[in-house]
Structures are given as structure tokens and as C-alpha cells.
Design a protein around this motif. Structure first.
Motif, mmCIF file in Angstrom:
data_model
loop_
_atom_site.group_PDB
_atom_site.id
_atom_site.type_symbol
_atom_site.label_atom_id
_atom_site.label_comp_id
_atom_site.label_asym_id
_atom_site.label_seq_id
_atom_site.Cartn_x
_atom_site.Cartn_y
_atom_site.Cartn_z
ATOM 1 N N PRO A 1 40.494 28.483 44.126
ATOM 2 C CA PRO A 1 41.876 28.507 44.652
ATOM 3 C C PRO A 1 42.494 27.120 44.832
ATOM 4 N N GLU A 2 41.663 26.108 45.116
ATOM 5 C CA GLU A 2 42.201 24.746 45.319
ATOM 6 C C GLU A 2 42.884 24.187 44.076
ATOM 7 N N ARG A 3 42.568 24.761 42.921
ATOM 8 C CA ARG A 3 43.075 24.205 41.660
ATOM 9 C C ARG A 3 44.359 24.893 41.173
ATOM 10 N N ARG A 4 44.827 25.896 41.915
ATOM 11 C CA ARG A 4 45.926 26.707 41.402
ATOM 12 C C ARG A 4 47.201 25.890 41.191
ATOM 13 N N GLN A 5 47.818 26.076 40.028
ATOM 14 C CA GLN A 5 49.080 25.385 39.719
ATOM 15 C C GLN A 5 50.243 26.353 39.619
ATOM 16 N N VAL A 6 49.936 27.653 39.536
ATOM 17 C CA VAL A 6 50.996 28.662 39.466
ATOM 18 C C VAL A 6 50.675 29.744 40.492
ATOM 19 N N ASP A 7 51.672 30.542 40.823
ATOM 20 C CA ASP A 7 51.502 31.584 41.830
ATOM 21 C C ASP A 7 50.811 32.792 41.180
ATOM 22 N N MET A 8 49.502 32.851 41.316
ATOM 23 C CA MET A 8 48.749 33.914 40.642
ATOM 24 C C MET A 8 47.564 34.318 41.504
ATOM 25 N N GLU A 9 47.503 35.611 41.837
ATOM 26 C CA GLU A 9 46.347 36.109 42.582
ATOM 27 C C GLU A 9 45.621 37.149 41.760
ATOM 28 N N VAL A 10 44.298 37.146 41.882
ATOM 29 C CA VAL A 10 43.478 38.074 41.104
ATOM 30 C C VAL A 10 43.307 39.367 41.898
ATOM 31 N N ASP A 11 43.416 40.509 41.215
ATOM 32 C CA ASP A 11 43.262 41.792 41.910
ATOM 33 C C ASP A 11 41.813 42.034 42.316
ATOM 34 N N TYR A 12 40.887 41.766 41.398
ATOM 35 C CA TYR A 12 39.465 41.944 41.694
ATOM 36 C C TYR A 12 38.797 40.578 41.556
ATOM 37 N N ARG B 1 28.686 49.164 34.997
ATOM 38 C CA ARG B 1 28.663 49.808 36.324
ATOM 39 C C ARG B 1 29.908 50.640 36.588
ATOM 40 N N VAL B 2 30.809 50.698 35.623
ATOM 41 C CA VAL B 2 32.005 51.524 35.776
ATOM 42 C C VAL B 2 31.624 52.936 35.360
ATOM 43 N N ASN B 3 31.910 53.904 36.252
ATOM 44 C CA ASN B 3 31.363 55.243 36.037
ATOM 45 C C ASN B 3 32.385 56.246 35.534
ATOM 46 N N LYS C 1 29.838 44.978 43.467
ATOM 47 C CA LYS C 1 30.972 45.053 44.399
ATOM 48 C C LYS C 1 32.282 45.296 43.632
ATOM 49 N N LEU C 2 32.494 44.536 42.567
ATOM 50 C CA LEU C 2 33.744 44.650 41.816
ATOM 51 C C LEU C 2 33.839 45.999 41.106
ATOM 52 N N ALA C 3 32.722 46.458 40.537
ATOM 53 C CA ALA C 3 32.733 47.754 39.849
ATOM 54 C C ALA C 3 33.012 48.887 40.842
ATOM 55 N N ALA C 4 32.477 48.768 42.049
ATOM 56 C CA ALA C 4 32.725 49.801 43.063
ATOM 57 C C ALA C 4 34.212 49.856 43.416
ATOM 58 N N GLN C 5 34.839 48.688 43.508
ATOM 59 C CA GLN C 5 36.288 48.656 43.795
ATOM 60 C C GLN C 5 37.077 49.306 42.650
ATOM 61 N N ILE C 6 36.689 48.983 41.432
ATOM 62 C CA ILE C 6 37.391 49.548 40.266
ATOM 63 C C ILE C 6 37.167 51.064 40.204
ATOM 64 N N ASN C 7 35.938 51.495 40.428
ATOM 65 C CA ASN C 7 35.648 52.941 40.415
ATOM 66 C C ASN C 7 36.497 53.687 41.439
ATOM 67 N N ALA C 8 36.700 53.067 42.603
ATOM 68 C CA ALA C 8 37.493 53.718 43.657
ATOM 69 C C ALA C 8 38.981 53.737 43.300
#
Ligand code: IMP
Ligand code: MG
Length: 184
Positions: A136-147, A59-61, A24-31
Motif C-alpha cells: 500500500p505504501e507504493r500506491r500512485q493511483v486510487d485502487m483497492e483490491v477486492d480480495y 480451492r474454488v468449489n 482464506k481468499l478462496a473461501a471469500q470467493i466461494n462465499a
């Protein structure tokens, strides 16, 4: 004989689930990175991300390169110290490259936040993040992951690269470590 699996309370992600997540993650990156003119560099955070990175990047093409960094925050305990130190830095320039930082897990968010800002100051064209697991329950700083792979509850997990005191990395699945292992 004591076996590693005796220390696992339950399995959170089995091999099939991990494989599907890498796909799933590789498909998102490939796109998202169709432009072959610019270098795509995967910056792999040692040591926990190694198993994940090899399954993902296979899986990255499109053409891409791999570099490694090591950052310490946890020591051998299960709680973050909040203090992050780069103990192995990149050996090359990443100026103008598209960078994807590959992490095993995002917990407080401090490691990825620090790495993102550090690599951005070095003139990368873009810096994104990819993490197999997210607490996500453990987050201490404002940080979101792209993939982001699998969202998990606030439990200490091991296997598929993730360790407790350097052990359990070689389990082929990700499991919740029985608290009796670390609460003596
Ligand atoms: P953060 O800076 O708090 O987001 O922590 C990220 C790092 O903490 C990861 O790269 C892991 O090395 C470690 N970590 C966080 N949670 C766990 C866990 O449940 N098991 C093993 N290592 C973990
Ligand atoms: Mg670790």
C-alpha cells in the motif's frame, strides 16, 4: 555453488503462510459467488500470478473458467515505468461474465486499474480483483483490491511466481531480494 537463497535477505511468506492465504481468499470467493448460473472467469495476469492462480483456483468449489492476459510495466528493473501495455490479450468475449482478475502483487496500482477499466468496457457483468500481495505504501493511483492476501512493506520481493529479471520465480516461498543483487 551460488544458490538462489543466498540472494534472499529474509523470507516474507513461507509455504505455509502462502497456503493459508490461498485458503482464506478462496473461501471469500466461494462465499461471494454462490450463483452458478453466470460464468465466473478468472483472468490470470502472466507471468507472475501463475503459481498463485493455480493454488487459489484449485480451492474454488464452483464451476469457473480461466483465461490469461499479459501486461508489461516493469521491464527487468525494480521500479515501475508507469506505462502499461497489454502484450497478450484475451482470446474470447467476456460479456455478461463475472470476472476476477488474479494478480501476484499490487504496487503502484496502475496495472490493476488499467485492466479493470479495460475489462469493464467489454461488457462484463462484474469485474473484481484478487492479489496475493499488496504494497500500500507504493500506491500512485486510487485502487483497492477486492480480495487482498498479504500486506507487505515497501521492499522488492521475489519467489512463488514473482521475478527479478525473469529469475527467482521458482522459489517456493516469497522473500525480500537482497538489494546487492540489483544495485550492482
Ligand atoms: P503496479 O502496476 O505498479 O501495481 O505493478 C504491478 C506489477 O509490478 C506486478 O504484477 C509485478 O509484476 C510487478 N511488481 C511490483 N512489485 C514487485 C516486487 O516486489 N517484485 C516483483 N515484481 C513486482
Ligand atoms: Mg513482473
Amino acid at each position: 555453488m551460488h544458490q538462489m537463497k543466498d540472494d534472499i535477505k529474509y523470507i516474507l511468506a513461507d509455504e505455509k503462510k502462502i497456503e493459508g492465504t490461498c485458503e482464506k481468499l478462496a473461501a471469500q470467493i466461494n462465499a461471494d459467488y454462490p450463483d452458478h448460473d453466470r460464468e465466473l472467469v478468472f483472468v490470470i495476469v502472466l507471468k507472475g500470478s501463475v503459481f498463485f492462480a493455480t493454488d487459489l483456483i484449485r480451492r474454488v468449489n464452483r464451476p469457473c473458467t480461466m483465461e490469461f492476459m499479459k501486461v508489461s510495466s516493469y521491464g527487468s528493473g525494480v521500479e515501475t515505468s508507469g506505462f502499461i501495455q497489454v502484450s497478450l490479450d484475451l482470446k474470447r468475449d467476456i460479456k455478461d461474465a463475472d470476472v476476477i482478475i488474479v494478480e501476484d502483487i499490487i504496487d503502484s496500482g496502475r496495472t490493476l486499474q488499467k485492466l479493470c477499466s479495460l475489462l469493464a468496457t467489454r461488457g462484463a457483468h462484474s469485474v473484481k480483483t484478487c492479489a496475493l500481495l499488496d504494497k500500500p505504501e507504493r500506491r500512485q493511483v486510487d485502487m483497492e483490491v477486492d480480495y487482498s492476501g498479504i500486506v507487505i512493506p515497501d521492499e522488492f520481493v521475489v519467489g512463488y511466481g514473482l521475478d527479478y529479471a525473469e529469475y527467482y520465480r521458482n522459489l517456493p516461498y516469497i522473500g525480500v531480494l537482497d538489494p546487492s543483487v540489483y544495485s550492482e
